[in-house]
Design a protein around this motif. Structure first.
Motif, short mmCIF file in Angstrom:
data_model
loop_
_atom_site.label_atom_id
_atom_site.label_comp_id
_atom_site.label_asym_id
_atom_site.label_seq_id
_atom_site.Cartn_x
_atom_site.Cartn_y
_atom_site.Cartn_z
N GLU A 151 0.85 -1.19 0.00
CA GLU A 151 0.00 0.00 0.00
C GLU A 151 0.88 1.24 0.00
O GLU A 151 1.75 1.39 0.87
N ARG A 152 0.66 2.09 -0.98
CA ARG A 152 1.40 3.34 -1.06
C ARG A 152 0.41 4.48 -1.21
O ARG A 152 -0.58 4.37 -1.91
N ARG A 153 0.72 5.59 -0.57
CA ARG A 153 -0.13 6.79 -0.63
C ARG A 153 0.76 8.02 -0.69
O ARG A 153 1.90 7.97 -0.28
N ARG A 154 0.19 9.13 -1.20
CA ARG A 154 0.94 10.39 -1.20
C ARG A 154 0.02 11.52 -0.78
O ARG A 154 -1.16 11.53 -1.09
N LEU A 155 0.60 12.46 -0.06
CA LEU A 155 -0.11 13.63 0.43
C LEU A 155 0.59 14.86 -0.13
O LEU A 155 1.76 15.10 0.18
N LEU A 156 -0.13 15.61 -0.96
CA LEU A 156 0.48 16.78 -1.61
C LEU A 156 0.42 18.03 -0.73
O LEU A 156 1.26 18.90 -0.85
N GLU A 157 -0.59 18.12 0.13
CA GLU A 157 -0.72 19.28 1.02
C GLU A 157 -0.04 18.94 2.35
O GLU A 157 -0.64 18.35 3.24
N ILE A 158 1.20 19.30 2.47
CA ILE A 158 2.02 18.92 3.62
C ILE A 158 1.85 19.93 4.76
O ILE A 158 2.10 21.12 4.57
N PRO A 159 1.43 19.46 5.93
CA PRO A 159 1.34 20.38 7.07
C PRO A 159 2.74 20.89 7.45
O PRO A 159 3.72 20.14 7.36
N ASP A 160 2.83 22.14 7.87
CA ASP A 160 4.12 22.73 8.22
C ASP A 160 4.85 21.94 9.31
O ASP A 160 6.05 21.80 9.27
N ASN A 161 4.13 21.42 10.27
CA ASN A 161 4.75 20.76 11.42
C ASN A 161 4.65 19.24 11.34
O ASN A 161 4.63 18.57 12.38
N TRP A 162 4.63 18.67 10.17
CA TRP A 162 4.39 17.23 10.02
C TRP A 162 5.39 16.37 10.78
O TRP A 162 5.06 15.31 11.27
N GLU A 163 6.62 16.85 10.91
CA GLU A 163 7.66 16.06 11.59
C GLU A 163 7.43 15.92 13.08
O GLU A 163 7.99 15.02 13.71
N THR A 164 6.61 16.79 13.66
CA THR A 164 6.38 16.76 15.10
C THR A 164 5.00 16.24 15.47
O THR A 164 4.66 16.23 16.65
N LEU A 165 4.21 15.82 14.50
CA LEU A 165 2.86 15.34 14.77
C LEU A 165 2.89 13.99 15.48
O LEU A 165 3.81 13.19 15.31
N SER A 166 1.85 13.74 16.25
CA SER A 166 1.73 12.46 16.96
C SER A 166 1.47 11.34 15.95
O SER A 166 1.07 11.57 14.81
N ASP A 167 1.68 10.11 16.39
CA ASP A 167 1.42 8.95 15.54
C ASP A 167 -0.04 8.91 15.08
O ASP A 167 -0.33 8.55 13.95
N ASP A 168 -0.96 9.30 15.98
CA ASP A 168 -2.38 9.32 15.61
C ASP A 168 -2.66 10.32 14.50
O ASP A 168 -3.41 10.03 13.56
N ARG A 169 -2.06 11.49 14.57
CA ARG A 169 -2.25 12.52 13.52
C ARG A 169 -1.61 12.07 12.21
O ARG A 169 -2.17 12.28 11.14
N LEU A 170 -0.45 11.44 12.29
CA LEU A 170 0.20 10.94 11.08
C LEU A 170 -0.63 9.84 10.43
O LEU A 170 -0.74 9.77 9.21
N ASP A 171 -1.27 9.01 11.25
CA ASP A 171 -2.13 7.97 10.72
C ASP A 171 -3.35 8.59 10.03
O ASP A 171 -3.79 8.11 8.99
N LEU A 172 -3.88 9.66 10.58
CA LEU A 172 -4.99 10.37 9.94
C LEU A 172 -4.54 10.92 8.58
O LEU A 172 -5.26 10.79 7.58
N LEU A 173 -3.35 11.51 8.52
CA LEU A 173 -2.83 12.00 7.24
C LEU A 173 -2.68 10.85 6.24
O LEU A 173 -3.01 10.99 5.06
N ARG A 174 -2.20 9.71 6.71
CA ARG A 174 -2.06 8.54 5.83
C ARG A 174 -3.41 8.13 5.25
O ARG A 174 -3.53 7.85 4.07
N ARG A 175 -4.43 8.13 6.10
CA ARG A 175 -5.75 7.69 5.64
C ARG A 175 -6.37 8.65 4.64
O ARG A 175 -7.12 8.21 3.77
#
Length: 83
Positions: free
Chosen positions: A29-53
């Motif tokens: 499974e591969r996905r891409r997100l073009l609208e990158i949040p400014d603070n993506w590197e510091t987001l929690s695992d739950d928020r990163l999982d939401l971005l993945r979905r």
């Protein structure tokens, strides 16, 4: 998940310069997100999982049957030998 930055040499005009890439451990499974949040590197695992979905699914490439430049792959002579 990782940040992809397109190289300027092979970049198609009108395509994004960077995006977030997501891939599961099996690589199925591969996905891409073009609208990158400014603070993506510091987001929690739950928020990163939401971005993945919400990220766009990317089709997996089929096995290549031609070499770069459109040269067909020729079977080796051993492929023609009947056992």
């Amino acid at each position: 998940m990782w940040l992809i930055r397109a190289g300027s040499a092979g970049r198609v005009p009108g395509t994004p310069a960077e995006w977030l890439a997501f891939q599961n451990a099996e690589g199925t499974e591969r996905r891409r997100l073009l609208e990158i949040p400014d603070n993506w590197e510091t987001l929690s695992d739950d928020r990163l999982d939401l971005l993945r979905r919400i990220a766009e699914p990317v089709a997996l490439r089929a096995q290549r049957h031609t070499l770069p430049g459109g040269i067909p792959i020729q079977p080796s002579p051993s492929d023609d030998v009947d056992d």
